[in-house]
Design a protein around this motif. Structure first.
Motif, PDB file in Angstrom:
ATOM      1  N   GLY A 144      39.919 115.460  58.105  1.00  0.00           N
ATOM      2  CA  GLY A 144      39.261 114.550  57.166  1.00  0.00           C
ATOM      3  C   GLY A 144      39.537 114.980  55.733  1.00  0.00           C
ATOM      4  O   GLY A 144      39.851 114.145  54.866  1.00  0.00           O
ATOM      5  N   ARG A 145      39.445 116.291  55.490  1.00  0.00           N
ATOM      6  CA  ARG A 145      39.694 116.771  54.120  1.00  0.00           C
ATOM      7  C   ARG A 145      41.135 116.487  53.702  1.00  0.00           C
ATOM      8  O   ARG A 145      41.403 116.160  52.550  1.00  0.00           O
ATOM      9  N   LEU A 146      42.057 116.608  54.671  1.00  0.00           N
ATOM     10  CA  LEU A 146      43.459 116.343  54.333  1.00  0.00           C
ATOM     11  C   LEU A 146      43.647 114.871  53.967  1.00  0.00           C
ATOM     12  O   LEU A 146      44.316 114.547  52.989  1.00  0.00           O
ATOM     13  N   SER A 147      43.029 113.989  54.765  1.00  0.00           N
ATOM     14  CA  SER A 147      43.266 112.564  54.490  1.00  0.00           C
ATOM     15  C   SER A 147      42.569 112.149  53.192  1.00  0.00           C
ATOM     16  O   SER A 147      42.975 111.178  52.559  1.00  0.00           O
ATOM     17  N   GLU A 148      41.516 112.882  52.792  1.00  0.00           N
ATOM     18  CA  GLU A 148      40.873 112.558  51.506  1.00  0.00           C
ATOM     19  C   GLU A 148      41.505 113.334  50.347  1.00  0.00           C
ATOM     20  O   GLU A 148      40.981 113.347  49.230  1.00  0.00           O
ATOM     21  N   ALA A 174      48.445 120.081  53.765  1.00  0.00           N
ATOM     22  CA  ALA A 174      48.474 118.867  52.931  1.00  0.00           C
ATOM     23  C   ALA A 174      49.884 118.651  52.379  1.00  0.00           C
ATOM     24  O   ALA A 174      50.395 117.513  52.354  1.00  0.00           O
ATOM     25  N   ALA A 175      50.536 119.751  51.977  1.00  0.00           N
ATOM     26  CA  ALA A 175      51.902 119.625  51.449  1.00  0.00           C
ATOM     27  C   ALA A 175      52.865 119.191  52.555  1.00  0.00           C
ATOM     28  O   ALA A 175      53.766 118.372  52.345  1.00  0.00           O
ATOM     29  N   VAL A 176      52.660 119.739  53.769  1.00  0.00           N
ATOM     30  CA  VAL A 176      53.508 119.353  54.905  1.00  0.00           C
ATOM     31  C   VAL A 176      53.342 117.859  55.171  1.00  0.00           C
ATOM     32  O   VAL A 176      54.309 117.109  55.322  1.00  0.00           O
ATOM     33  N   ASP A 181      51.301 114.732  63.984  1.00  0.00           N
ATOM     34  CA  ASP A 181      51.117 114.214  65.346  1.00  0.00           C
ATOM     35  C   ASP A 181      50.091 113.105  65.332  1.00  0.00           C
ATOM     36  O   ASP A 181      48.992 113.266  64.790  1.00  0.00           O
ATOM     37  N   ARG A 182      50.458 111.986  65.939  1.00  0.00           N
ATOM     38  CA  ARG A 182      49.549 110.833  65.970  1.00  0.00           C
ATOM     39  C   ARG A 182      49.518 110.264  67.375  1.00  0.00           C
ATOM     40  O   ARG A 182      50.457 110.430  68.149  1.00  0.00           O
ATOM     41  N   TYR A 183      48.423 109.613  67.671  1.00  0.00           N
ATOM     42  CA  TYR A 183      48.332 108.898  68.941  1.00  0.00           C
ATOM     43  C   TYR A 183      47.691 107.549  68.649  1.00  0.00           C
ATOM     44  O   TYR A 183      46.605 107.499  68.055  1.00  0.00           O
ATOM     45  N   ASP A 184      48.369 106.489  69.042  1.00  0.00           N
ATOM     46  CA  ASP A 184      47.883 105.145  68.729  1.00  0.00           C
ATOM     47  C   ASP A 184      47.530 105.014  67.246  1.00  0.00           C
ATOM     48  O   ASP A 184      46.491 104.457  66.880  1.00  0.00           O
ATOM     49  N   GLY A 185      48.354 105.595  66.400  1.00  0.00           N
ATOM     50  CA  GLY A 185      48.168 105.453  64.958  1.00  0.00           C
ATOM     51  C   GLY A 185      47.165 106.436  64.354  1.00  0.00           C
ATOM     52  O   GLY A 185      47.032 106.506  63.138  1.00  0.00           O
ATOM     53  N   ARG A 186      46.450 107.207  65.208  1.00  0.00           N
ATOM     54  CA  ARG A 186      45.458 108.150  64.654  1.00  0.00           C
ATOM     55  C   ARG A 186      46.037 109.549  64.626  1.00  0.00           C
ATOM     56  O   ARG A 186      46.558 110.054  65.621  1.00  0.00           O
TER      57      ARG A 186
END
Ligand code: SF4
Length: 910
Positions: free
Chosen positions: A491-495, A507-509, A623-628
């Motif tokens: 969550g912190r990364l996406s914000e 976050a840089a990756v 890594d994502r699954y169904d867009g998440r």
């Protein structure tokens, strides 16, 4: 005379329809809405609430699930979780039609409950106590079961008192150097295959060839090594067990047999019963070993039973406790815990009952002497034969524990999987999830987490209180681990609010991946994204430098602690009694794993902005699954993962056999070159012998390959139509293989109802809420059933006979164009490398089809332009036809008619 059916309502739902039986046994077919209203108002008898809820489109469904009752009454007993499977397990007639099932359930319930009154019920001990707890948890079955259980006379032993304790044993001596005689091997094989059994020359040749690995080694780091391909049906297992047992008897040594799949581990355990027919001797001499995350941790179970779990999870914990009292070895994954049991409890928490994170407190644990993991580890040191898996065999070679002489002779069955097993085993990943794991391992539970999971300080409390240097190291590790990502990092990364050096690195990756990655799999968009670790931007370079400091800050005290623990073991102080020593030893081992991980991270971080190492492939991924998104970070794999196998696993051994039915992905000498690449034999500086014996099966008569030429790649309606028609033509018995879960789901959704109405049930991995092992059990038990699946089914299915008569592949299984694959492709001959991988996959899939001399099967691949150069993936002589779908369907249907006409399916090619 079976007992009268219980006067309770029952429901059965499938792809065909929904039936409800009222308490008087009157059955009615109902619609979905009516069914949901009925089950919401009154608890119904049902079989597999999760699956039934799925079929109803009502995931909250609950009721009186017969599978839960079965698990309570007969823990650790096998049953296929279907009406037919339960009927077989309790000796009732199988319901003939789907419509009969709702009426069958009250009858089966009455029979199950009647079992409680049987004085010879073997699993009575512990039932009364478990029932008291289950009644408190409001288990729906409690009111029906509790009155039938009488209070035990004597003080019934509670689970933790009932389990046996292991004893300390002296380390095993090194084996004697002996030479085994070929005639003795032949005679041993004759005895194993049974008096009077027809001699199979191929099997005899194979046994004599594999005996070579038991000869004394001539040079250091140069084991007696054989790479041997034994075609399906040779009787490979007994072929290598015969010389192995001969050598064990003469040398007093032990042999490690390593497999890739749990199915083969189980099968091997059964086959070794021929070597040790007495059950008690077999238990002592043959030990199946898996990674510790597979076994029940008794401390975690105790925690769950004493309030750590609540609601449905608490009921599951009670049923697992019932099983724990009767299990052979405490193996929860692929052992004798029914694979379907955890799936009955969605969001169940069985993983919290194992020691998945290596938080064992060893002798600090009150159950240490009864612990299943410790039992298995100790039993393995004394066993003649240890049946392990490739990953565990590699871990033990890389990080041996001081428990006597290790097995000097290694047999790798399913050797074609060594490459993949090593690829994961020797890889490094610095990702958010991995960093959270390390933080938890050091700090223990944080925030509101409950339970007894403990951090490093608690696990090594005695070291901390008696040894000053050790205490300092532990405190420094705690301080450094607190800088690692904790819960909420994604969550912190996406914000864009990363916290600490590692989160800033992630976050840089993430930023660089989104900037540079090309989603090459547009059809599967929403899945992983990756980009090469090349020419990193300045932000990533700076973040990597800071992250290196953070990793080093944790690594330093762990190294210091490791040294302290070593000193304590070598020069034990007064307070270090036997028990404390075992704990320190256990902690040292799990510390070694973390030190290796952190070392891997440092070299990976050193690579950011630095020179590339030609031995490795490095990349960044989200890594994502169904867009998440669920993880992101840096990855490093060996360009050739077979190299570390040769270095770490083969060289120290005295004898190594790598064997499989499909080692060469083609015929002739080129095949051996490829086998040596995939197994790592090419890194053994010569001296590796090769041996091949073809399958005794008559593939020209027993099989047929049909290449369907008119289904265009990507045309999903046509793909679904083809699957449906081919399955109907064979009357079920089909295994459908897919390369992508998404396509599998779409095809399943389009055809399952239609096939079910034709009496052809269709099950699917990633769709039905059942584990893969259970799906295969269901498929095996019903010759009309078909099963769709992905990679795991390409090898993990051993279904001889009627139940599997057609394999359908959705197309050529091209390798996914990942960065790792592209690097290996470039290093190993371009498209020739692709061909090797594809031929291997097709060969394995084809290998599912013919398992016995009286099997007949058709292999259908939907590919408008199947390259001729790949045809060598099939055994020589196999008839191959390229046909449009209509003709292919007729062909399959004709074979099905022949099959029905004759007990032996004498199919004659047109
Ligand atoms: S010794 Fe470790 S793994 Fe075994 S029961 Fe105790 S805590 Fe669990």
């Amino acid at each position: 005379m079976p007992p009268a059916p219980l006067p309770l309502p029952a429901i059965h739902a499938s792809h065909v329809g929904i039936w409800i039986a009222d308490p008087h046994g009157r059955v009615q077919r109902v619609g979905r809405g009516e069914a949901i209203a009925a089950v919401a108002a009154t608890p119904h008898l049902l079989l597999n609430a999760t699956l039934t809820g799925d079929r109803l489109g009502y995931p909250e469904l609950s009721g009186l699930d017969l599978l839960e009752l079965f698990a309570f009454l007969y823990p650790a007993r096998f049953a296929v979780p279907t009406p037919a499977g339960i009927a077989a397990a309790i000796g009732l007639a199988t319901p003939k039609t789907e419509g009969d099932i709702a009426a069958f359930l009250p009858q089966a319930t009455a029979a199950l409950l009647a079992g409680i009154d049987d004085p010879s019920w073997p699993e009575r001990e512990g039932a009364w106590h478990a029932m008291q707890a289950l009644a408190r948890q409001r288990w729906p079955w409690a009111p029906l079961v509790q009155p039938r259980l009488t209070t035990p006379d004597a003080n019934e032993r509670w689970l933790f008192a009932r389990l046996p304790e292991w004893e300390e044993v002296p380390p095993r001596a090194a084996p004697r150097q002996v030479r085994i005689n070929a005639d003795d091997v032949t005679a041993r094989l004759d005895r194993l295959t049974g008096d009077g059994a027809e001699r199979r020359p191929g099997q005899q040749d194979y046994a004599r060839a594999t005996a070579a690995i038991f000869e004394p080694r001539e040079r250091k780091d140069a084991p007696q090594m054989l790479v041997a391909e034994a075609g399906t049906g040779i009787g490979k297992t007994l072929g290598y067990l015969a010389p192995a047992k001969q050598w064990i008897d003469q040398s007093a040594g032990s042999v490690c047999i390593s497999t890739f799949t749990k199915a083969l581990q189980r099968q091997l355990s059964r086959e070794t019963e021929r070597l040790y027919p007495d059950a008690a001797t077999h238990r002592e001499k043959v030990v199946v070993r898996k990674g510790r995350e597979n076994y029940l941790c008794l401390l975690n179970l105790e925690d769950a039973l004493q309030g750590g779990f609540s609601g449905r999870a608490a009921i599951l914990a009670q049923l697992v406790a019932r099983w724990a009292a009767y299990t052979r070895d405490g193996d929860m994954v692929g052992g004798d815990l029914p694979g379907w049991l955890p799936a009955l409890f969605r969001r169940n928490g069985t993983t919290a009952l194992t020691d998945r994170r290596g938080e064992c407190i060893y002798v600090g644990c009150p159950h240490f002497r009864k612990c299943f993991i410790e039992h298995s580890a100790r039993a393995a040191t004394q066993a003649d034969i240890v049946i392990a898996n490739h990953a565990l065999t590699m871990v033990q070679a890389a990080r041996p524990r001081d428990s006597g002489a290790p097995a000097t002779r290694l047999i790798f069955d399913e050797g074609h999987h060594l490459w993949d097993a090593a690829d994961s085993m020797f890889a490094a990943a610095l990702t958010g999830q991995e960093a959270v794991e390390i933080r938890r391992w050091v700090l223990g539970p944080e925030g509101k987490s409950r339970g007894r999971r403990r951090g490093l300080a608690a696990r090594l409390a005695d070291v901390a209180s008696y040894d000053e240097a050790g205490e300092r190291a532990i405190q420094a590790a705690i301080t450094a681990a607190a800088e690692m990502p904790g819960d909420g990092w994604l969550g912190r990364l996406s914000e864009n609010e990363p916290w600490g050096a590692i989160e800033r690195l992630l976050a840089a990756v993430r930023g660089q991946v989104y900037a540079r990655a090309v989603d090459t799999r547009t059809a599967d968009a929403g899945y992983g994204l990756e980009t090469e670790l090349a020419d990193p931007d300045a932000a990533l370079v700076a973040a990597a430098a800071a992250a290196s400091d953070a990793v080093e800050a944790l690594l330093r005290p762990l190294l210091a602690l490791g040294k302290r623990l070593e000193v304590l073991i070598e020069d034990p102080p007064d307070w270090l009694d036997g028990q404390a020593r075992a704990r320190v030893d256990g902690a040292r081992h799990s510390l070694g794993t973390r030190i290796d991980t952190l070392g891997g991270w440092l070299s990976l971080l050193g690579r950011v902005g630095g020179p590339a190492d030609p031995d490795f492939v490095d990349w960044l991924a989200v890594d994502r699954y169904d867009g998440r998104e669920f993880d992101c970070g840096l990855h490093r794999h060996w360009l050739d993962p077979a190299r570390p196998i040769a270095e770490i696993v083969y060289r120290p051994a005295q004898g190594v056999l790598v064997t499989s039915a499909t080692l060469r992905s083609g015929h002739g000498a080129q095949g051996w070159a490829e086998a040596d690449i995939r197994t790592g034999a090419r890194h053994m500086d010569g001296g590796v012998r090769h041996f091949a014996v073809p399958s005794p099966f008559d593939y020209a008569r027993q099989s047929e390959v049909i290449i369907v030429t008119d289904i265009a790649r990507g045309d999903l309606p046509a793909l679904a139509g083809a699957y449906s028609r081919l399955i109907e033509a064979s009357g079920g018995g089909a295994l459908g293989l897919f390369s992508a879960i998404r396509r599998l789901r779409i095809v399943h959704a389009r055809i399952a109802d239609r096939l079910a109405r034709a009496g052809l049930p269709l099950y699917a991995q990633h769709v039905d809420p059942l584990d893969t092992g259970t799906l295969v059990d269901i498929f095996r038990a019903d010759p009309h059933a078909s099963l769709l699946g992905t990679d795991a089914l390409r090898d993990g299915v051993d279904v001889p006979g009627e139940s599997l008569r057609q394999v359908i592949m959705e197309g050529v299984p091209w390798p996914r164009p990942t960065i790792l694959h592209a690097a290996r492709r470039a290093a190993q001959g371009g498209s020739a490398y692709d061909d090797m991988v594809i031929r291997g996959r097709i060969g394995q899939a084809f290998g599912r089809l013919i398992r016995r001399a009286d099997d007949f099967g058709q292999f259908v691949i939907l590919s408008p332009s199947f390259p001729s150069r790949l045809l060598s993936a099939f055994p020589e002589g196999t008839p191959i036809r390229r046909l449009p779908l209509d003709e292919a369907v007729n062909h399959v249907a004709a074979a099905n008619v022949e099959r029905r006409k004759s007990a032996f399916p004498a199919f004659s090619p047109s």
